[in-house]
Motif scaffolding. Structure first.
Motif, PDB file in Angstrom:
ATOM      1  N   CYS A 174       9.998   0.145   6.402  1.00  0.00           N
ATOM      2  CA  CYS A 174       9.968   1.464   7.010  1.00  0.00           C
ATOM      3  C   CYS A 174      10.503   1.480   8.427  1.00  0.00           C
ATOM      4  O   CYS A 174      10.117   0.694   9.268  1.00  0.00           O
TER       5      CYS A 174
ATOM      6  N   VAL B  61      11.716   6.701  -9.212  1.00  0.00           N
ATOM      7  CA  VAL B  61      13.070   6.852  -8.669  1.00  0.00           C
ATOM      8  C   VAL B  61      14.066   6.210  -9.633  1.00  0.00           C
ATOM      9  O   VAL B  61      13.775   5.180 -10.239  1.00  0.00           O
TER      10      VAL B  61
ATOM     11  N   ILE C 261      18.625   1.533  -2.783  1.00  0.00           N
ATOM     12  CA  ILE C 261      17.162   1.525  -2.881  1.00  0.00           C
ATOM     13  C   ILE C 261      16.550   0.925  -1.607  1.00  0.00           C
ATOM     14  O   ILE C 261      15.536   1.421  -1.111  1.00  0.00           O
TER      15      ILE C 261
ATOM     16  N   TRP D 298      -2.616   5.913   1.389  1.00  0.00           N
ATOM     17  CA  TRP D 298      -1.218   6.215   1.691  1.00  0.00           C
ATOM     18  C   TRP D 298      -0.489   4.888   1.893  1.00  0.00           C
ATOM     19  O   TRP D 298      -0.858   4.091   2.741  1.00  0.00           O
TER      20      TRP D 298
ATOM     21  N   HIS E 238      14.628  11.339  -7.391  1.00  0.00           N
ATOM     22  CA  HIS E 238      13.300  10.880  -6.994  1.00  0.00           C
ATOM     23  C   HIS E 238      12.283  11.909  -7.466  1.00  0.00           C
ATOM     24  O   HIS E 238      12.499  13.113  -7.307  1.00  0.00           O
TER      25      HIS E 238
ATOM     26  N   ASN F 178       5.960   1.376   3.350  1.00  0.00           N
ATOM     27  CA  ASN F 178       6.991   0.401   2.986  1.00  0.00           C
ATOM     28  C   ASN F 178       7.163  -0.593   4.122  1.00  0.00           C
ATOM     29  O   ASN F 178       7.229  -0.202   5.280  1.00  0.00           O
TER      30      ASN F 178
ATOM     31  N   PHE G 185       2.990  15.819   7.492  1.00  0.00           N
ATOM     32  CA  PHE G 185       3.134  15.222   6.169  1.00  0.00           C
ATOM     33  C   PHE G 185       2.127  14.113   5.977  1.00  0.00           C
ATOM     34  O   PHE G 185       1.692  13.453   6.917  1.00  0.00           O
ATOM     35  N   ALA G 186       1.785  13.874   4.707  1.00  0.00           N
ATOM     36  CA  ALA G 186       0.977  12.723   4.292  1.00  0.00           C
ATOM     37  C   ALA G 186      -0.289  12.640   5.148  1.00  0.00           C
ATOM     38  O   ALA G 186      -1.006  13.625   5.307  1.00  0.00           O
ATOM     39  N   ARG G 187      -0.542  11.458   5.722  1.00  0.00           N
ATOM     40  CA  ARG G 187      -1.798  11.266   6.445  1.00  0.00           C
ATOM     41  C   ARG G 187      -1.920  12.227   7.621  1.00  0.00           C
ATOM     42  O   ARG G 187      -3.011  12.685   7.953  1.00  0.00           O
TER      43      ARG G 187
ATOM     44  N   ILE H 223       9.850  10.202   2.399  1.00  0.00           N
ATOM     45  CA  ILE H 223       9.066  10.437   1.186  1.00  0.00           C
ATOM     46  C   ILE H 223       7.837   9.547   1.311  1.00  0.00           C
ATOM     47  O   ILE H 223       7.933   8.416   1.797  1.00  0.00           O
ATOM     48  N   TRP H 224       6.664  10.061   0.895  1.00  0.00           N
ATOM     49  CA  TRP H 224       5.416   9.310   1.020  1.00  0.00           C
ATOM     50  C   TRP H 224       4.729   9.187  -0.328  1.00  0.00           C
ATOM     51  O   TRP H 224       4.725  10.127  -1.137  1.00  0.00           O
TER      52      TRP H 224
ATOM     53  N   GLU I 127       4.983  12.894  -1.929  1.00  0.00           N
ATOM     54  CA  GLU I 127       5.392  14.127  -1.262  1.00  0.00           C
ATOM     55  C   GLU I 127       6.604  13.812  -0.402  1.00  0.00           C
ATOM     56  O   GLU I 127       6.891  12.651  -0.100  1.00  0.00           O
TER      57      GLU I 127
ATOM     58  N   ILE J 196       6.123  12.208  11.274  1.00  0.00           N
ATOM     59  CA  ILE J 196       6.532  11.303  10.192  1.00  0.00           C
ATOM     60  C   ILE J 196       5.650  10.053  10.227  1.00  0.00           C
ATOM     61  O   ILE J 196       5.914   9.128  11.001  1.00  0.00           O
ATOM     62  N   PRO J 197       4.619   9.977   9.382  1.00  0.00           N
ATOM     63  CA  PRO J 197       3.859   8.723   9.262  1.00  0.00           C
ATOM     64  C   PRO J 197       4.731   7.682   8.526  1.00  0.00           C
ATOM     65  O   PRO J 197       5.788   8.037   7.995  1.00  0.00           O
ATOM     66  N   PRO J 198       4.276   6.418   8.471  1.00  0.00           N
ATOM     67  CA  PRO J 198       5.097   5.392   7.808  1.00  0.00           C
ATOM     68  C   PRO J 198       5.470   5.808   6.392  1.00  0.00           C
ATOM     69  O   PRO J 198       4.616   6.213   5.603  1.00  0.00           O
ATOM     70  N   ILE J 199       6.776   5.697   6.068  1.00  0.00           N
ATOM     71  CA  ILE J 199       7.256   6.234   4.795  1.00  0.00           C
ATOM     72  C   ILE J 199       7.064   5.229   3.656  1.00  0.00           C
ATOM     73  O   ILE J 199       6.945   4.022   3.870  1.00  0.00           O
ATOM     74  N   SER J 200       7.017   5.765   2.444  1.00  0.00           N
ATOM     75  CA  SER J 200       6.793   4.910   1.274  1.00  0.00           C
ATOM     76  C   SER J 200       7.474   5.485   0.046  1.00  0.00           C
ATOM     77  O   SER J 200       6.873   5.597  -1.024  1.00  0.00           O
ATOM     78  N   GLY J 201       8.736   5.853   0.194  1.00  0.00           N
ATOM     79  CA  GLY J 201       9.483   6.358  -0.953  1.00  0.00           C
ATOM     80  C   GLY J 201       9.997   5.234  -1.810  1.00  0.00           C
ATOM     81  O   GLY J 201       9.883   4.059  -1.470  1.00  0.00           O
ATOM     82  N   GLY J 202      10.584   5.589  -2.935  1.00  0.00           N
ATOM     83  CA  GLY J 202      11.197   4.598  -3.825  1.00  0.00           C
ATOM     84  C   GLY J 202      10.192   3.915  -4.720  1.00  0.00           C
ATOM     85  O   GLY J 202       9.031   4.230  -4.732  1.00  0.00           O
TER      86      GLY J 202
ATOM     87  N   LEU K  34      16.883   3.599   1.127  1.00  0.00           N
ATOM     88  CA  LEU K  34      15.989   4.716   0.834  1.00  0.00           C
ATOM     89  C   LEU K  34      14.574   4.387   1.300  1.00  0.00           C
ATOM     90  O   LEU K  34      13.900   5.208   1.930  1.00  0.00           O
TER      91      LEU K  34
END
Lengths: 155, 83
Positions: A148, A101, A121, A142, A89, A145, B7-9, A130-131, A58, B77-83, A124
């Motif tokens: 982060c 991605v 990357i 959850w 993404h 990174n 968002f998220a959690r 983004i989660w 999300e 904003i909880p810790p992000i995990s994109g990519g 990002l």
């Protein structure tokens, strides 16, 4: 060729449909560039011995797009010869082995686009809101990174 | 009155994704967090992990003074995990 079509462009997209490496790399191709570098992030099927069924992503969409735009701006400052940048993404459910991605960058010579893709990357993962949620057989998690930005950055 | 986005959690703990909250025009980021936890006590468990995004700029929880306008967007904003 119409030269106005070759003005440097950023192609940023967050979408729930399957991503296409062909589509993303073709977006950045340019007659003045001898190199296109591409990074694809795919989904693994295991984490700490647990079987991952699928991933769910999300995003804070408006801010994610603006943070990716900032990354593109930084890339162009650090590597001025970069031509086009594309960051796609995927959001929602992503099955195992499919891409979450894809980043593609074009430049006249290979060094800049290779470095720029790495920078994209890594940045990002540190800054774009983004989660990812990993769905296992009987629970979910959850992810966080290690790059982060946020409360963890001071530890 | 600001829009608070979860968002998220944080969305799971608060039980919702979006609401409007009445807050003082000037408030520190920590005070704003405490106000939100008053409304959603289950969020307290992630206090050490979250940051805010106020008008889409990151803000750490702490003494930073926020000047909020009506309709401003504040995101948890909880810790992000994109990519």
């Amino acid at each position: 060729m119409d030269e106005s079509k070759d003005v440097p462009k950023d192609f940023i997209k967050l979408k729930s449909e399957k991503l296409s490496v062909d589509e993303v790399s073709e977006m950045v191709v340019s007659p003045s560039c001898g190199a296109v570098s591409v990074f694809i992030g795919t989904t693994r099927n295991n984490f700490e011995g647990k079987k991952v069924i699928h991933l769910e992503y999300e995003a804070y969409t408006s801010m994610a797009e603006s943070e990716i735009k900032k990354i593109c701006r930084d890339v162009r400052q650090k590597w001025p010869s970069i031509k086009h940048i594309a960051v796609h993404h995927r959001l929602g459910v992503v099955p195992i082995t499919e891409a979450s991605v894809i980043i593609a960058v074009s430049s006249p010579h290979r060094a800049e686009s290779l470095e720029a893709v790495t920078y994209c990357i890594n940045t990002l993962k540190a800054f774009v809101p983004i989660w990812k949620k990993e769905i296992y057989e009987d629970e979910y998690s959850w992810k966080e990174n290690k790059e982060c930005f946020g409360a963890n950055s001071e530890k | 009155q600001v829009s608070v986005l979860y968002f998220a959690r944080s969305a799971e703990l608060a039980g919702l994704r979006c609401e409007t909250l009445r807050v003082p025009r000037q408030v520190t980021s920590l005070q704003l967090w405490e106000e939100i936890v008053r409304v959603h006590p289950r969020l307290a468990v992630i206090q050490d992990q979250v940051v805010f995004a106020v008008r889409q700029e990151y803000v750490l929880l702490g003494d930073q003074l926020l000047v909020l306008q009506p309709g401003d967007e504040v995101a948890i904003i909880p810790p992000i995990s994109g990519g």
